[in-house]
Design a protein around this motif. Structure first.
Motif, PDB file in Angstrom:
ATOM      1  N   GLU A   1       0.833  -1.201   0.000  1.00  0.00           N
ATOM      2  CA  GLU A   1       0.000   0.000   0.000  1.00  0.00           C
ATOM      3  C   GLU A   1       0.869   1.254   0.000  1.00  0.00           C
ATOM      4  N   TYR A   2       0.518   2.187  -0.903  1.00  0.00           N
ATOM      5  CA  TYR A   2       1.170   3.492  -1.006  1.00  0.00           C
ATOM      6  C   TYR A   2       2.686   3.341  -1.170  1.00  0.00           C
ATOM      7  N   CYS A   3       3.067   2.461  -2.052  1.00  0.00           N
ATOM      8  CA  CYS A   3       4.477   2.239  -2.383  1.00  0.00           C
ATOM      9  C   CYS A   3       4.705   2.711  -3.816  1.00  0.00           C
ATOM     10  N   ALA A   4       5.550   3.732  -3.977  1.00  0.00           N
ATOM     11  CA  ALA A   4       5.771   4.315  -5.297  1.00  0.00           C
ATOM     12  C   ALA A   4       6.604   3.422  -6.196  1.00  0.00           C
ATOM     13  N   TRP A   5       7.295   2.443  -5.647  1.00  0.00           N
ATOM     14  CA  TRP A   5       8.172   1.594  -6.449  1.00  0.00           C
ATOM     15  C   TRP A   5       7.423   0.449  -7.126  1.00  0.00           C
ATOM     16  N   PHE A   6       6.188   0.187  -6.743  1.00  0.00           N
ATOM     17  CA  PHE A   6       5.446  -0.911  -7.367  1.00  0.00           C
ATOM     18  C   PHE A   6       5.017  -0.503  -8.772  1.00  0.00           C
ATOM     19  N   ASP A   7       5.278  -1.374  -9.742  1.00  0.00           N
ATOM     20  CA  ASP A   7       4.956  -1.090 -11.134  1.00  0.00           C
ATOM     21  C   ASP A   7       4.033  -2.173 -11.683  1.00  0.00           C
ATOM     22  N   THR A   8       3.494  -1.906 -12.856  1.00  0.00           N
ATOM     23  CA  THR A   8       2.505  -2.825 -13.425  1.00  0.00           C
ATOM     24  C   THR A   8       3.105  -4.183 -13.794  1.00  0.00           C
ATOM     25  N   HIS A   9       4.383  -4.217 -14.177  1.00  0.00           N
ATOM     26  CA  HIS A   9       4.976  -5.502 -14.562  1.00  0.00           C
ATOM     27  C   HIS A   9       5.135  -6.437 -13.368  1.00  0.00           C
TER      28      HIS A   9
END
Length: 395
Positions: free
Chosen positions: A249-257
């Motif tokens: 939750e609310y992690c800017a490093w998570f990406d769609t891939h």
């Protein structure tokens, strides 16, 4: 002779029937059987005696000097061990540690295993040494739930390099808590050059990463932008086989891939990606992830993410899905917020194009290039062709 005496002396004649039937006993009336009810006059009224007054006299403290003195001397150590343990269950783990150094009795009580089944250290930010000290205090083979809070909200972004987890901490955690089932990290900093997901306890059934930062977020140099950064979730499906609940939750490093990696978790039932701003335009990755993975997923939380309708439609083929949580981000609910979001997206795409073809923008004025590209591409910067580059170089 007196006539009365003659009458009294007259013999009595007994009449008997011919059948010689026995005599019928005399029946008493029903009224005679009933007990007489008592009346008000028959009751005896007990008047209150002067020996037992109705109102107790007022008792002052001077009447019981010894009792008051004893009440002032009572402290927490006068309570039994059972009562103290019940009280300690209402305290968080950070508050229990100072009590363990008061005396030997409290040290023995604080070490009780029932107090450390769930260790919650999220009441205050902790440094690396403080976290290591607390994990060493955990009783062996007792803790099943561990919650930690890092320092990312205390220091500015340039000084986030205070790791919440290190190799030593993960090694100690594996030795002290071999039965750990849930790990929750809040506002933590993870140095990806030192640790990986394969170092986390393999017994985890639930993993939560809330407002966590990675080491790659602090490096904004052009050299770092060209490099391919390894995701923290790489090979998570190989190491955390028992994982059933995953919260990011609310992690800017998570990406769609990263959806492709998460879809391979064999026992994943609950997935929360709330507040992850990079979940958008994920149709290619989401379609593959839902077609070949997420076989047991039941709950998916995508609130506060800029996900579109086409992205959501990819999850229609997940037959095990029972609950899908959606909510528009707060900053996109106003016209101003939507305009700022579109402007940020334009700058992001422009930066990606400059990274992909930096040689095309070496001799170009950034302001002129942005205005021309915005007019030609409808607000998005497009890569320039070879003829256009030669034409601009002559001018």
């Amino acid at each position: 002779m007196d006539p009365n005496d003659s009458q009294n002396s007259r013999p009595t004649v007994k009449h008997s029937s011919s059948n010689n039937a026995p005599a019928v006993p005399q029946q008493h009336s029903e009224v005679g059987r009933k007990r007489k009810l008592s009346t008000e006059h028959d009751e005896v009224k007990n008047e209150p005696s002067a020996k037992f007054p109705l109102i107790d006299p007022i008792v002052t403290h001077n009447d019981f000097p010894e009792r008051v003195t004893q009440a002032d001397d009572i402290n927490i150590l006068d309570l039994s061990d059972e009562i103290l343990l019940l009280i300690f269950h209402y305290l968080d783990s950070n508050s229990l540690l100072p009590l363990s150094i008061v005396c030997t009795r409290l040290q023995r009580l604080i070490a009780d295993k029932t107090l450390w089944m769930e260790a919650d250290f999220t009441t205050k930010p902790l440094t690396t040494s403080e976290i290591q000290q607390r994990i060493k205090y955990l009783p062996p083979a007792t803790t099943k739930i561990l919650k930690l809070r890092g320092m990312t909200t205390v220091y500015p972004s340039e000084q986030w390099n205070v790791p919440t987890l290190t190799r030593d901490i993960l090694s100690i955690l594996e030795d002290r808590s071999p039965l750990l089932e849930k790990l929750e990290l809040t506002e933590a900093y993870l140095d990806m050059s030192e640790i990986g997901i394969n170092m986390f306890p393999h017994t985890l059934r639930s993993l939560a990463l809330k407002k966590c930062a990675l080491s790659v977020q602090n490096l904004h140099t052009p050299l770092m932008l060209h490099q391919h950064t390894r995701s923290i979730l790489s090979n998570i499906y190989k190491h955390l086989v028992r994982l059933e609940e995953l919260t990011i939750e609310y992690c800017a490093w998570f990406d769609t891939h990263d959806l492709l990696v998460l879809s391979k978790l064999p026992n994943l039932r609950y997935l929360s990606l709330r507040g992850c701003a990079n979940i958008k335009e994920c149709v290619p990755y989401a379609s593959l992830a839902t077609r070949f993975g997420f076989k047991k997923l039941e709950v998916l939380d995508l609130r506060d993410t800029p996900i579109s309708d086409s992205d959501v439609s990819c999850f229609n083929i997940v037959h095990s899905l029972k609950e899908l949580r959606l909510e528009c981000p707060e900053h996109l609910r106003t016209e101003r917020g939507l305009h700022e979001y579109n402007e940020a997206e334009r700058l992001r795409v422009e930066q990606l194009h400059r990274i992909a073809a930096p040689e095309l923008f070496q001799n170009e004025n950034p302001n002129v290039g942005q205005n021309e590209a915005r007019a030609e591409g409808g607000g998005l910067l497009r890569p320039l062709s070879k003829n256009e580059c030669q034409h601009r170089s002559h001018h």
